[in-house]
Scaffold this motif. Sequence first.
Motif, PDB file in Angstrom:
ATOM      1  N   SER A  98       1.777  -3.784  -4.929  1.00 41.21           N
ATOM      2  CA  SER A  98       0.071  -3.984  -4.764  1.00 41.21           C
ATOM      3  C   SER A  98      -0.427  -2.829  -4.266  1.00 41.21           C
ATOM      4  O   SER A  98      -1.690  -2.913  -4.766  1.00 41.21           O
ATOM      5  N   ASP A  99       0.349  -1.806  -4.050  1.00 40.25           N
ATOM      6  CA  ASP A  99      -0.206  -0.375  -4.038  1.00 40.25           C
ATOM      7  C   ASP A  99      -1.184  -0.244  -5.217  1.00 40.25           C
ATOM      8  O   ASP A  99      -2.291   0.615  -4.957  1.00 40.25           O
ATOM      9  N   ASN A 170      -0.727  -4.083   9.035  1.00 37.64           N
ATOM     10  CA  ASN A 170       0.477  -3.028   9.142  1.00 37.64           C
ATOM     11  C   ASN A 170      -0.301  -1.948   9.792  1.00 37.64           C
ATOM     12  O   ASN A 170      -1.315  -1.137   9.231  1.00 37.64           O
ATOM     13  N   ASP A 197      -5.476  -7.913   2.030  1.00 33.57           N
ATOM     14  CA  ASP A 197      -4.099  -7.616   2.042  1.00 33.57           C
ATOM     15  C   ASP A 197      -3.139  -8.501   2.702  1.00 33.57           C
ATOM     16  O   ASP A 197      -2.895  -8.405   3.902  1.00 33.57           O
ATOM     17  N   TYR A 200       2.407  -9.718   3.601  1.00 33.32           N
ATOM     18  CA  TYR A 200       3.479 -10.347   4.626  1.00 33.32           C
ATOM     19  C   TYR A 200       2.951 -11.677   4.898  1.00 33.32           C
ATOM     20  O   TYR A 200       3.658 -12.463   5.552  1.00 33.32           O
ATOM     21  N   THR A 227       2.627  -9.592  -2.745  1.00 32.23           N
ATOM     22  CA  THR A 227       3.532  -8.855  -3.371  1.00 32.23           C
ATOM     23  C   THR A 227       4.934  -9.321  -3.341  1.00 32.23           C
ATOM     24  O   THR A 227       5.145 -10.255  -2.631  1.00 32.23           O
ATOM     25  N   SER A 229       7.352  -7.271  -2.916  1.00 33.91           N
ATOM     26  CA  SER A 229       8.289  -6.328  -2.575  1.00 33.91           C
ATOM     27  C   SER A 229       8.811  -6.619  -1.032  1.00 33.91           C
ATOM     28  O   SER A 229       9.873  -6.133  -0.530  1.00 33.91           O
ATOM     29  N   LYS A 230       8.271  -7.554  -0.297  1.00 32.42           N
ATOM     30  CA  LYS A 230       8.580  -8.004   1.119  1.00 32.42           C
ATOM     31  C   LYS A 230       9.451  -9.162   1.108  1.00 32.42           C
ATOM     32  O   LYS A 230      10.776  -8.739   0.743  1.00 32.42           O
ATOM     33  N   ARG A 238       9.006  -2.722  -8.073  1.00 31.55           N
ATOM     34  CA  ARG A 238       7.506  -2.590  -7.943  1.00 31.55           C
ATOM     35  C   ARG A 238       6.620  -3.627  -8.835  1.00 31.55           C
ATOM     36  O   ARG A 238       6.470  -3.343  -9.857  1.00 31.55           O
TER      37      ARG A 238
HETATM   38  C1  LIG Z   1      -0.092  -4.045   4.352  1.00 34.10           C
HETATM   39  C2  LIG Z   1       0.562  -3.651   2.933  1.00 34.10           C
HETATM   40  N1  LIG Z   1       0.024  -3.666   1.701  1.00 34.10           N
HETATM   41  C3  LIG Z   1       0.412  -3.129   0.608  1.00 34.10           C
HETATM   42  C4  LIG Z   1       1.883  -2.709   0.958  1.00 34.10           C
HETATM   43  C5  LIG Z   1       2.284  -2.050  -0.649  1.00 34.10           C
HETATM   44  O1  LIG Z   1       3.581  -2.741  -1.142  1.00 34.10           O
HETATM   45  P1  LIG Z   1       3.982  -2.800  -2.465  1.00 34.10           P
HETATM   46  O2  LIG Z   1       5.324  -2.457  -2.496  1.00 34.10           O
HETATM   47  O3  LIG Z   1       3.720  -4.149  -3.051  1.00 34.10           O
HETATM   48  O4  LIG Z   1       3.016  -1.737  -3.309  1.00 34.10           O
HETATM   49  C6  LIG Z   1       2.759  -2.433   1.914  1.00 34.10           C
HETATM   50  C7  LIG Z   1       3.939  -1.905   1.993  1.00 34.10           C
HETATM   51  O5  LIG Z   1       4.575  -1.616   2.894  1.00 34.10           O
HETATM   52  C8  LIG Z   1       1.933  -2.869   3.192  1.00 34.10           C
HETATM   53  O6  LIG Z   1       2.387  -2.773   4.247  1.00 34.10           O
END
Ligand SMILES: Cc1ncc(COP(=O)(O)O)c(C=O)c1O
Length: 371
Positions: A98-99, A170, A197, A200, A227, A229-230, A238
């Motif tokens: 999502s970055d 975060n 965003d 989580y 995402t 990723s979590k 990615r």
């Molecule tokens: C609030 C938040 N947004 C986005 C991300 C990025 O996640 P991704 O791995 O999907 O790029 C993170 C990763 O730590 C995050 O904590």
Amino acid sequence: MGRENLPQISIPPYILRIKPYVPGKPIEEVKRELGLKKVIKLASNENPLGPSPKAIQAIKEYAAQVNLYPDGGGWRLRKVLSEKLGLERENIILGNGSDEIVSLITRVFLREGEEVIIGDPSFLMYSIDAQLSGGKVISVSLKDFRLDLKKMKEAITSKTRLIFIDNPNNPTGTIVKEDEVRDFLDKLPPHILVIFDEAYYEYVDDPGYPQTLDFVKEERNVIILRTFSKIYGLAGLRVGYGIAKKEIIAVLNRARSPFNVNSLAQVAALASLEDEDQVKRSRKLVEEEKEFLYSRLRKLGLSFIPTQANFILIKIGKGAGKIEQALLRRGIIVRGMAGYDLSEYIRVTIGTRKQNEEFLGSLQKILSSAG
Ligand SMILES: Cc1ncc(COP(=O)(O)O)c(C=O)c1O
């Protein structure tokens, strides 16, 4: 590094001022640098249960086809996601995490001198990406460790373009709720795009958590970020996604590189979506371990911020940086918070019982030898 070592091409001062993002240290690096055999990483909010076995299987099965370019449009993944969300494929954009979507948003919607409102502290990439576009970052302090939506709204000017609502936030793990968010969106000027965003999202158990998909369905100027990723445990591959009305997605697609999400990430994400059990297991682990950590932290006399995510912000006090380093020497990577202006805190990912016990045991030993 001196400016003289750079090619003779002008680089805007706002780029030279950026402080690079410092991620949680990789396990291999800590092993190498400290000569350790066993290292536990509780620094990047990854899923300690790993990816779904179905995702691993899908990656194995697809591996022999990586000579082919991926489906650049991510047709199947977007279709399955859109069906799950009750939307259409054109409401979804995939990102290399999502970055990447954060950076697409700032590239497309932000010009030099325009303003971006973010919480302080909040996820650091919003500020970095905004600065890369020459944007002016307007940081609004949290109130009681939560985003202060009232103050964020008051910070809007004619130059505001983007507002990032990191929910859960975060590094604090706190959320803002449906009624607050509705008030916030009410009568927002049309030159503003709000980004929720929700990295989580799947861990949140508070019934007041906003149903942001409704805002997309109401065709508001919002983008939701989620995402794999979590909770899905695919951080290394990615893959993340953005959800918005079709016109917003179409314009973001103009800035997206053609093969931004690789084929293994796409097949693994698809397989993960079929494994509801893994999501349930991961959620249950965090629910149980959160309570375990809370009770043990209380026994240690440490305060913490109750979390809606899979990490906990813990107040250590003045020596927090030293404690972080001492934990590292014992093979436990946590996240120091100096970069977030919370130098008395550490942020710790909720791990398995064994990992949490090792973290707490080491922390206790370090605190008692320091005190
Ligand atoms: C609030 C938040 N947004 C986005 C991300 C990025 O996640 P991704 O791995 O999907 O790029 C993170 C990763 O730590 C995050 O904590």
